[in-house]
Every structure is written in structure tokens, then in C-alpha cells.
Motif scaffolding. Sequence first.
Motif, PDB file in Angstrom:
ATOM      1  N   LEU A 115       0.845  -1.186   0.000  1.00 44.25           N
ATOM      2  CA  LEU A 115       0.000   0.000   0.000  1.00 44.25           C
ATOM      3  C   LEU A 115       0.885   1.243   0.000  1.00 44.25           C
ATOM      4  N   MET A 116       0.779   2.032  -1.065  1.00 44.08           N
ATOM      5  CA  MET A 116       1.599   3.233  -1.200  1.00 44.08           C
ATOM      6  C   MET A 116       0.850   4.481  -0.745  1.00 44.08           C
ATOM      7  N   TRP A 117      -0.461   4.509  -0.991  1.00 41.89           N
ATOM      8  CA  TRP A 117      -1.276   5.664  -0.656  1.00 41.89           C
ATOM      9  C   TRP A 117      -2.717   5.198  -0.514  1.00 41.89           C
ATOM     10  N   ALA A 118      -3.456   5.870   0.339  1.00 45.05           N
ATOM     11  CA  ALA A 118      -4.887   5.597   0.474  1.00 45.05           C
ATOM     12  C   ALA A 118      -5.587   6.870   0.923  1.00 45.05           C
ATOM     13  N   GLN A 119      -6.834   6.975   0.534  1.00 47.66           N
ATOM     14  CA  GLN A 119      -7.643   8.084   1.027  1.00 47.66           C
ATOM     15  C   GLN A 119      -7.792   7.873   2.535  1.00 47.66           C
ATOM     16  N   ASN A 120      -7.746   8.924   3.289  1.00 45.50           N
ATOM     17  CA  ASN A 120      -7.774   8.826   4.760  1.00 45.50           C
ATOM     18  C   ASN A 120      -6.581   8.024   5.281  1.00 45.50           C
ATOM     19  N   TYR A 121      -5.451   8.209   4.645  1.00 46.38           N
ATOM     20  CA  TYR A 121      -4.204   7.512   4.967  1.00 46.38           C
ATOM     21  C   TYR A 121      -3.546   8.087   6.217  1.00 46.38           C
ATOM     22  N   PHE A 122      -3.899   9.343   6.530  1.00 41.75           N
ATOM     23  CA  PHE A 122      -3.272  10.045   7.646  1.00 41.75           C
ATOM     24  C   PHE A 122      -4.289  10.335   8.748  1.00 41.75           C
ATOM     25  N   GLU A 123      -3.755  10.497   9.934  1.00 46.19           N
ATOM     26  CA  GLU A 123      -4.564  10.926  11.069  1.00 46.19           C
ATOM     27  C   GLU A 123      -4.986  12.379  10.852  1.00 46.19           C
ATOM     28  N   ALA A 124      -5.754  12.931  11.759  1.00 43.54           N
ATOM     29  CA  ALA A 124      -6.280  14.291  11.633  1.00 43.54           C
ATOM     30  C   ALA A 124      -5.182  15.347  11.504  1.00 43.54           C
ATOM     31  N   ASP A 125      -3.982  15.054  12.041  1.00 46.97           N
ATOM     32  CA  ASP A 125      -2.890  16.033  11.948  1.00 46.97           C
ATOM     33  C   ASP A 125      -2.317  16.144  10.537  1.00 46.97           C
ATOM     34  N   GLY A 126      -2.676  15.202   9.649  1.00 53.46           N
ATOM     35  CA  GLY A 126      -2.205  15.235   8.265  1.00 53.46           C
ATOM     36  C   GLY A 126      -0.780  14.762   8.078  1.00 53.46           C
ATOM     37  N   LYS A 127      -0.129  14.297   9.133  1.00 54.68           N
ATOM     38  CA  LYS A 127       1.268  13.875   9.056  1.00 54.68           C
ATOM     39  C   LYS A 127       1.477  12.439   9.520  1.00 54.68           C
ATOM     40  N   THR A 128       0.721  12.018  10.500  1.00 49.80           N
ATOM     41  CA  THR A 128       0.885  10.699  11.093  1.00 49.80           C
ATOM     42  C   THR A 128       0.055   9.680  10.313  1.00 49.80           C
ATOM     43  N   PHE A 129       0.699   8.565   9.923  1.00 48.24           N
ATOM     44  CA  PHE A 129      -0.016   7.513   9.203  1.00 48.24           C
ATOM     45  C   PHE A 129      -1.005   6.812  10.130  1.00 48.24           C
ATOM     46  N   ARG A 130      -2.151   6.478   9.589  1.00 49.28           N
ATOM     47  CA  ARG A 130      -3.158   5.740  10.364  1.00 49.28           C
ATOM     48  C   ARG A 130      -2.620   4.357  10.733  1.00 49.28           C
ATOM     49  N   LYS A 131      -3.166   3.822  11.783  1.00 47.15           N
ATOM     50  CA  LYS A 131      -2.808   2.479  12.249  1.00 47.15           C
ATOM     51  C   LYS A 131      -3.781   1.456  11.657  1.00 47.15           C
ATOM     52  N   ASP A 132      -3.377   0.215  11.700  1.00 45.03           N
ATOM     53  CA  ASP A 132      -4.152  -0.897  11.149  1.00 45.03           C
ATOM     54  C   ASP A 132      -5.173  -1.390  12.184  1.00 45.03           C
ATOM     55  N   ILE A 133      -6.062  -0.496  12.606  1.00 46.65           N
ATOM     56  CA  ILE A 133      -6.956  -0.763  13.741  1.00 46.65           C
ATOM     57  C   ILE A 133      -8.014  -1.828  13.469  1.00 46.65           C
ATOM     58  N   SER A 134      -8.291  -2.149  12.214  1.00 48.34           N
ATOM     59  CA  SER A 134      -9.319  -3.144  11.891  1.00 48.34           C
ATOM     60  C   SER A 134      -8.775  -4.560  11.796  1.00 48.34           C
ATOM     61  N   ASN A 135      -7.474  -4.727  11.931  1.00 49.41           N
ATOM     62  CA  ASN A 135      -6.853  -6.038  11.764  1.00 49.41           C
ATOM     63  C   ASN A 135      -7.429  -7.043  12.753  1.00 49.41           C
ATOM     64  N   THR A 136      -7.720  -8.251  12.282  1.00 52.42           N
ATOM     65  CA  THR A 136      -8.257  -9.298  13.166  1.00 52.42           C
ATOM     66  C   THR A 136      -7.192  -9.804  14.139  1.00 52.42           C
ATOM     67  N   ASP A 137      -5.911  -9.604  13.795  1.00 55.82           N
ATOM     68  CA  ASP A 137      -4.806  -9.960  14.691  1.00 55.82           C
ATOM     69  C   ASP A 137      -4.520  -8.753  15.586  1.00 55.82           C
ATOM     70  N   LYS A 138      -4.868  -8.853  16.841  1.00 59.59           N
ATOM     71  CA  LYS A 138      -4.734  -7.721  17.766  1.00 59.59           C
ATOM     72  C   LYS A 138      -3.305  -7.194  17.855  1.00 59.59           C
ATOM     73  N   SER A 139      -2.318  -8.070  17.678  1.00 66.97           N
ATOM     74  CA  SER A 139      -0.922  -7.629  17.785  1.00 66.97           C
ATOM     75  C   SER A 139      -0.507  -6.734  16.615  1.00 66.97           C
ATOM     76  N   LEU A 140      -1.272  -6.731  15.524  1.00 68.02           N
ATOM     77  CA  LEU A 140      -0.939  -5.908  14.354  1.00 68.02           C
ATOM     78  C   LEU A 140      -1.719  -4.592  14.305  1.00 68.02           C
ATOM     79  N   ARG A 141      -2.580  -4.350  15.236  1.00 65.00           N
ATOM     80  CA  ARG A 141      -3.419  -3.154  15.214  1.00 65.00           C
ATOM     81  C   ARG A 141      -2.649  -1.858  15.468  1.00 65.00           C
ATOM     82  N   THR A 142      -1.457  -1.949  16.008  1.00 66.04           N
ATOM     83  CA  THR A 142      -0.666  -0.744  16.268  1.00 66.04           C
ATOM     84  C   THR A 142       0.296  -0.430  15.127  1.00 66.04           C
TER      85      THR A 142
END
Length: 145
Positions: A53-80
Motif C-alpha cells: 500500500l503506497m497511498w490511500a484516502q484517509n491515509y493520515f490521522e487528523a494532523d495530516g502527518k501521522t499515518f493511520r494504524k491498522d486498527i481493523s486487523n483481526t490480529d490484535k498484535s498488528l493493530r498498532t
Amino acid sequence: MYKITFLIFFLSLSFLSKAQDIVADQILGEWLNEEKDMRIEIYKNGSEYLGKLMWAQNYFEADGKTFRKDISNTDKSLRTRSLHNIDILHDFTFTEDIWDNGKMYDPKSGKTYNCLMKFKDETLEIRSYVGIPLFGRSTYWKRSL
């Protein structure tokens, strides 16, 4: 005479394998998904094809700089982990005209699906499924410019 025949046979096999590599590698590069809200780079590692994944809409947090986390992952250890450059396509191998035996991770739902890919005109058809391809869904990607 036998040496010449063997040499010709060996060279013809070599050319055939190179031709198959050229066909298989036509998938390499950047692609936009059907919704045009993600850009994925397909690359090769050994004989396997992967896509990050190189780019996605809503790829960043509200600050526009920090990348979003993988919060929907079924593996809890990968959500961060960050969504930036994660492999969403992996384990694809090329056979005849199909890239098969791969998996596709959907960062929106956090689910992983069996998957196969093939060219249809200038479009990459990606068939994701659970069980068998008959019970799957196809999406169509275009090359990114």
C-alpha cells in the motif's frame, strides 16, 4: 552433432523461460484500485509477487502527518502497526496467464482473502474469495499514471 543439438535445445528452453518471465512481470508497477482510493505497488521478491500500500484516502490521522494504524486487523498484535507500505498482496505465483495462490489483505475490514489475478484488456482483474473462486468477488484495477 550431439553437442550442437543439446546446445540448441538448452538455448530454446532458456528463451522460453525468459519469455514467461516477461509475461509474468507485466503486472509489476503501481495500480489504482477500482474505487480509486488506494494506490498499490506490485513488486517481485524471488518468484513471488507482492503488493504494498503506497497511498490511500484517509491515509493520515487528523494532523495530516501521522499515518493511520491498522486498527481493523483481526490480529490484535498488528493493530498498532502503520498502514504505510504494508503488504496487502502476498504469495502470488505466475502460472500460464494467472497469478494464483495468493492472499489479499483488506485494511478497511481487517480481513484476508484467497486471491487470484489476471489481465483483462489493460485492466488487472483481482478475484478475492473464501473457499473457491466461484464464490468470490472481482475488482478491477487500472495502472497508476
